[in-house]
Scaffold this active site. Structure first.
Site, PDB file in Angstrom:
ATOM      1  N   GLU A   1       0.879  -4.129  -0.512  1.00 36.46           N
ATOM      2  CA  GLU A   1       0.499  -4.534  -1.705  1.00 36.46           C
ATOM      3  C   GLU A   1       1.479  -3.925  -2.796  1.00 36.46           C
ATOM      4  O   GLU A   1       1.462  -4.610  -3.974  1.00 36.46           O
ATOM      5  CB  GLU A   1      -0.898  -3.657  -2.282  1.00 36.46           C
ATOM      6  CG  GLU A   1      -1.985  -4.652  -1.430  1.00 36.46           C
ATOM      7  CD  GLU A   1      -2.451  -4.345  -0.204  1.00 36.46           C
ATOM      8  OE1 GLU A   1      -1.534  -3.900   0.434  1.00 36.46           O
ATOM      9  OE2 GLU A   1      -3.391  -4.795   0.335  1.00 36.46           O
TER      10      GLU A   1
ATOM     11  N   ASP B   1     -10.723  -9.319  -1.955  1.00 35.68           N
ATOM     12  CA  ASP B   1      -9.934 -10.281  -0.967  1.00 35.68           C
ATOM     13  C   ASP B   1     -10.769 -11.300  -0.270  1.00 35.68           C
ATOM     14  O   ASP B   1     -10.482 -12.227   0.312  1.00 35.68           O
ATOM     15  CB  ASP B   1      -9.273  -9.210   0.018  1.00 35.68           C
ATOM     16  CG  ASP B   1      -7.835  -8.889  -0.582  1.00 35.68           C
ATOM     17  OD1 ASP B   1      -7.713  -8.869  -1.757  1.00 35.68           O
ATOM     18  OD2 ASP B   1      -7.041  -8.226   0.292  1.00 35.68           O
TER      19      ASP B   1
ATOM     20  N   LYS C   1     -10.422  -4.403  -4.124  1.00 39.50           N
ATOM     21  CA  LYS C   1      -9.626  -5.330  -2.991  1.00 39.50           C
ATOM     22  C   LYS C   1     -10.273  -5.058  -1.713  1.00 39.50           C
ATOM     23  O   LYS C   1     -10.531  -6.114  -0.929  1.00 39.50           O
ATOM     24  CB  LYS C   1      -8.195  -4.688  -2.848  1.00 39.50           C
ATOM     25  CG  LYS C   1      -7.415  -5.805  -2.130  1.00 39.50           C
ATOM     26  CD  LYS C   1      -5.811  -5.509  -2.232  1.00 39.50           C
ATOM     27  CE  LYS C   1      -5.301  -6.486  -1.811  1.00 39.50           C
ATOM     28  NZ  LYS C   1      -4.887  -7.047  -0.543  1.00 39.50           N
TER      29      LYS C   1
ATOM     30  N   ASP D   1      -2.136   1.060   8.026  1.00 39.30           N
ATOM     31  CA  ASP D   1      -2.748   1.148   6.725  1.00 39.30           C
ATOM     32  C   ASP D   1      -3.265   2.753   6.611  1.00 39.30           C
ATOM     33  O   ASP D   1      -3.349   3.432   5.610  1.00 39.30           O
ATOM     34  CB  ASP D   1      -3.936   0.091   6.572  1.00 39.30           C
ATOM     35  CG  ASP D   1      -3.288  -0.964   6.182  1.00 39.30           C
ATOM     36  OD1 ASP D   1      -2.043  -1.382   6.006  1.00 39.30           O
ATOM     37  OD2 ASP D   1      -4.145  -1.932   6.386  1.00 39.30           O
TER      38      ASP D   1
ATOM     39  N   HIS E   1      -5.114  -0.764  -3.582  1.00 39.78           N
ATOM     40  CA  HIS E   1      -6.523  -0.026  -3.529  1.00 39.78           C
ATOM     41  C   HIS E   1      -6.435   1.359  -2.524  1.00 39.78           C
ATOM     42  O   HIS E   1      -6.937   2.204  -2.877  1.00 39.78           O
ATOM     43  CB  HIS E   1      -7.483  -0.954  -2.709  1.00 39.78           C
ATOM     44  CG  HIS E   1      -6.749  -1.338  -1.289  1.00 39.78           C
ATOM     45  ND1 HIS E   1      -7.419  -1.696  -0.195  1.00 39.78           N
ATOM     46  CD2 HIS E   1      -5.671  -1.952  -1.161  1.00 39.78           C
ATOM     47  CE1 HIS E   1      -6.815  -2.248   0.666  1.00 39.78           C
ATOM     48  NE2 HIS E   1      -5.468  -2.457   0.104  1.00 39.78           N
ATOM     49  N   ARG E   2      -5.317   1.157  -1.704  1.00 40.35           N
ATOM     50  CA  ARG E   2      -5.247   2.452  -0.700  1.00 40.35           C
ATOM     51  C   ARG E   2      -4.386   3.467  -1.522  1.00 40.35           C
ATOM     52  O   ARG E   2      -4.765   4.680  -1.337  1.00 40.35           O
ATOM     53  CB  ARG E   2      -4.326   2.119   0.540  1.00 40.35           C
ATOM     54  CG  ARG E   2      -5.268   0.961   1.404  1.00 40.35           C
ATOM     55  CD  ARG E   2      -4.843   1.195   2.908  1.00 40.35           C
ATOM     56  NE  ARG E   2      -5.394  -0.053   3.458  1.00 40.35           N
ATOM     57  CZ  ARG E   2      -6.640  -0.139   3.567  1.00 40.35           C
ATOM     58  NH1 ARG E   2      -7.406   0.916   3.285  1.00 40.35           N
ATOM     59  NH2 ARG E   2      -7.598  -1.114   3.986  1.00 40.35           N
TER      60      ARG E   2
ATOM     61  N   ASN F   1      -4.253 -11.241  -4.225  1.00 42.60           N
ATOM     62  CA  ASN F   1      -3.185 -10.577  -3.617  1.00 42.60           C
ATOM     63  C   ASN F   1      -3.491 -10.172  -1.985  1.00 42.60           C
ATOM     64  O   ASN F   1      -3.257  -9.164  -1.365  1.00 42.60           O
ATOM     65  CB  ASN F   1      -2.803  -9.210  -4.165  1.00 42.60           C
ATOM     66  CG  ASN F   1      -1.749  -8.515  -3.915  1.00 42.60           C
ATOM     67  OD1 ASN F   1      -0.810  -8.993  -3.097  1.00 42.60           O
ATOM     68  ND2 ASN F   1      -1.301  -7.340  -4.090  1.00 42.60           N
TER      69      ASN F   1
END
Ligand SMILES: Nc1ncnc2c1ncn2[C@@H]1O[C@H](COP(=O)(O)OP(=O)(O)O)[C@@H](O)[C@H]1O
Ligand SMILES: Nc1ccn([C@H]2C[C@H](O)[C@@H](COP(=O)(O)OP(=O)(O)O)O2)c(=O)n1
Length: 682
Positions: A365, A60, A442, A337, A409-410, A103
């Site tokens: 995402e 990112d 990311k 998040d 990613h999370r 993204n």
């Protein structure tokens, strides 16, 4: 997509984490994504140059840096995590550009707003696009806020979604008499985008922004206001409804700025500490009580679940408190998040954990509510979901599961935390397969290394693949490819015997003196780094391959005391996530319990030819016939010695690769490996 991923991120299709049973030590967090991308954009817009330190290096931030460069900002790398950005001083230097923003919502939204404002005032044509998922993430609320100001914005795909085309002609003006109105109840990033863009139009007049609806994710707006102040813009705020950028505002560089560690990334380690730091706390460096990031409030939720957390200005120390964790019922709107991490902590709780007011998860995402529900169920958890809530009850029986990560990613980082299932009483503890682990690029390309750097696993739980066989059968080649495909460590045990032989030659020692050679082997100052072998810090990779070294290695490897001296060193390579070990006795002596044993052979003629080619390609002259004679002599010695002779383990699978390509051999072994895996294929 792949090519935009940070090079340090995993590349393999999946990563299997063995059951983990503890965490200890210190982890240093990468820079915050939210702060990094805001700082980069502000540095790009302001007057003067800004040195940005501790910047996150991830997908990112790369797209943001690339976009700024495409817009004519001079960007100089000062070090691995520092850049110097020459700002545009609010003047477009490039009138046309097509920007690819991957993204990265933190790049798309504010760049769209800033370029819409600049194109309207100064003229220009800009196209902003991203990956397919970016084109499904709504941006209509921002477009709706900007169009009434006179910004010309087209959505050539779907109305209200990227890609965007922004255009204007020089000498234009913005209609700023009435307050700029923006919805705040879907994403706070639209307000952030306007707050960062409109100072560009506030030289002569104040600009007022009014939020419609209840503003969500306020902490992120606080980060924005905090950083705007660092760049010379003091926004006046009335509640969370009305924001005024004073007349005469102009961006000024602070000169240098440090990015704090990512508080959302900290959540995985806080959770790991709460679940698995039983002996001593896990120390997390980079964020602490002084953090300006809203996700630092994750600490309170983690404490409510039982974590014991000590805080310093920029560090945390976390250990297990209540166990099992306490189930909680939380409005998680303030930490959208990091709250994903609570969902996974729910797998270790004493009841049903409920997270609500998390509707924004659906436009991230991926649709994170649905993704989390689907994936946690695979472990055996009972999960319910609603439009803006999720509830999780721990598995009564854990399943080994292959977890989809949805290019999120999370999801990948969360999934890794399920590997502590043995501590929740899973019998037997199960491994966790994380699909597309590279998506962590990311925000945290080195996440799995960081996790495995502090996590412990019982050696018996760390999977081993052994590859034994005669010289030049391709063991080294096959093993290093397998290790790369699986993200495992690689032990080239032959290199240890070769290194001992080299040490004997260098010391001028008597190769027949078993005790003296064993003493050298026992304190071999060897390190493996990035495919290179270092002896006392010196790269000896090429010298180890010399024929005289190989010959002496074969001789001394017949000495039992030498073999014994190298056992501990070899066992030490068995570390999570797994090991591929090649040699002569990996399956028979060193790792007799290995989950997969391969005995690799090829005809003597083939092997002599391969070795011949290998040597010629390195510019070393060689004679095929004498190579073959040497090789057969070495085979005979390796097979006939009494100490750990070369022979297939009883349970080894035989692979004759005389007629197989390297790729075909690798595929065959990976297929065998899948056979012995417990993962449900879904
Ligand atoms: N399946 C294969 N087909 C053809 N060549 C191979 C194959 N496997 C390995 N090689 C080549 O043979 C040579 C010797 O392989 P290497 O991995 O060094 O063997 P070992 O570790 O068993 O001594 C290398 O040049 C390698 O590229
Ligand atoms: N596990 C092992 C690995 C190697 N050896 C011995 C046998 C070999 O002759 C030497 C060098 O091993 P290496 O695998 O590097 O040799 P080749 O590349 O197959 O020629 O060490 C061993 O006895 N046991």
């Amino acid at each position: 997509m792949e090519s935009h991923r940070a090079e340090t991120a995993p590349r393999q299709p999946f990563l299997d984490l063995p059951p983990l049973n503890g965490v200890a030590g210190t982890v240093r967090l990468p820079g915050s994504k939210s702060i990094s991308n805001r700082v980069l954009l502000l540095a790009g817009l302001c007057a003067g140059t800004t040195a940005v330190h501790d910047l996150l290096d991830s997908d990112d931030t790369r797209v943001m840096l690339d976009a700024l460069a495409a817009l004519g900002c001079d960007i100089e790398r000062l070090g691995p995590s520092s850049v110097r950005v020459q700002g545009l001083d609010g003047r477009l230097r490039v009138q046309e550009a097509r920007l690819f923003l991957g993204n990265a919502g933190t790049a798309m939204r504010p760049l769209a707003a800033a370029l819409a404002v600049l194109a309207t005032l100064q003229g220009g044509r800009f196209e902003l696009a991203g990956v397919a998922r970016m084109h499904e993430r709504p941006i209509g609320d921002l477009v709706d806020a900007l169009r009434p100001l006179g910004c010309n914005i087209a959505c050539p795909g779907n109305e209200g979604y990227p890609p965007l085309r922004l255009s204007g002609s020089a000498g234009g003006a913005l209609a700023l008499d009435a307050p700029v109105r923006v919805r705040g109840d879907v994403s706070s990033q639209f307000l952030t985008a306007l707050l960062m863009a409109l100072p560009l139009a506030a030289a002569e007049r104040a600009v007022v922004i009014e939020v419609e609806g209840e503003l969500i994710s306020r902490p992120y707006v606080e980060i924005t206001l905090n950083l705007l102040a660092r760049f010379g813009i003091d926004v006046r705020r009335e509640g969370w409804q009305r924001f005024t950028i004073p007349a005469g505002s102009a961006y000024r560089s602070p000169g240098a700025i440090h990015v704090e560690g990512d508080a959302s990334s900290a959540s995985y380690f806080i959770a790991a500490g709460a679940i698995a730091a039983t002996a001593a706390p896990l120390r997390i460096e980079g964020v602490g009580a002084d953090s300006i990031q809203g996700d630092i409030h994750f600490i309170e939720a983690a404490r409510a679940m039982g974590a014991e957390v000590l805080t310093g200005p920029n560090w945390l120390e976390v250990q297990r408190g209540a166990w099992p964790l306490r189930a909680i019922d939380l409005d998680a709107n303030h930490i959208p998040d990091a709250a994903m991490t609570l969902a996974v902590m729910g797998l270790y709780a004493d009841g049903r954990t409920r997270l609500h007011n998390i509707a924004s998860w659906r436009v991230k995402e991926t649709d994170r509510i649905s993704a989390m529900a689907t994936e946690l169920r695979k472990f055996g958890a009972m999960v319910d979901e609603g439009e803006d809530w999720l509830s999780i009850e721990p598995p009564s029986h854990w399943h080994a599961a292959a977890i989809h990560t949805y290019d999120d990613h999370r999801m990948a980082m969360c999934a890794s935390l399920a590997a502590f299932n043995g501590l929740a009483g899973a019998t037997p503890p199960v491994p966790v397969r994380v699909l597309d682990p590279g998506c962590v690029a990311k925000t945290f390309p080195t996440y799995f290394d960081a996790l495995l750097g502090v996590a412990t696993a019982s050696q018996q739980q760390v999977p081993v693949i052994t590859v034994d066989g005669p010289t030049a059968s391709g063991k080294g080649t096959l093993s290093s490819e397998l290790a790369a495909a699986l993200g495992y460590h690689h032990l080239d045990s032959g290199a240890l015997y070769r290194a001992t032989a080299l040490a004997v030659l260098e010391a001028g020692a008597d190769a027949g003196n078993e005790a003296a050679v064993a003493a050298l082997a026992a304190r071999l100052p060897i390190r493996f780094e990035l495919q290179r072998v270092l002896l006392e810090g010196i790269d000896v990779s090429d010298r180890l391959r010399e024929e005289r070294v190989g010959l002496l290695a074969s001789q001394i490897s017949a000495l039992p005391a030498v073999r014994a001296a190298l056992v501990e060193l070899q066992l030490g390579f068995r570390r999570a996530p797994g090991l591929v070990a090649d040699g002569r006795d990996m399956g028979t002596v060193i790792f007799p319990g290995a989950a997969l044993k391969v005995f690799l052979t090829a005809s003597a003629a083939q092997r002599a030819e391969r070795r011949h080619k290998q040597l010629i390609s390195k510019g070393i002259s060689a004679n095929l016939d004498s190579l073959r004679a040497d090789l057969e002599a070495r085979d005979a010695r390796d097979m006939q010695r009494s100490a750990a002779p070369l022979r297939p383990a009883q349970d080894a699978r035989l692979l004759d690769n005389s007629a197989l390509s390297i790729e075909a051999s690798v595929e065959q072994v990976l297929a065998w490996w899948e056979d012995v895996q417990p993962f449900a294929t879904r």
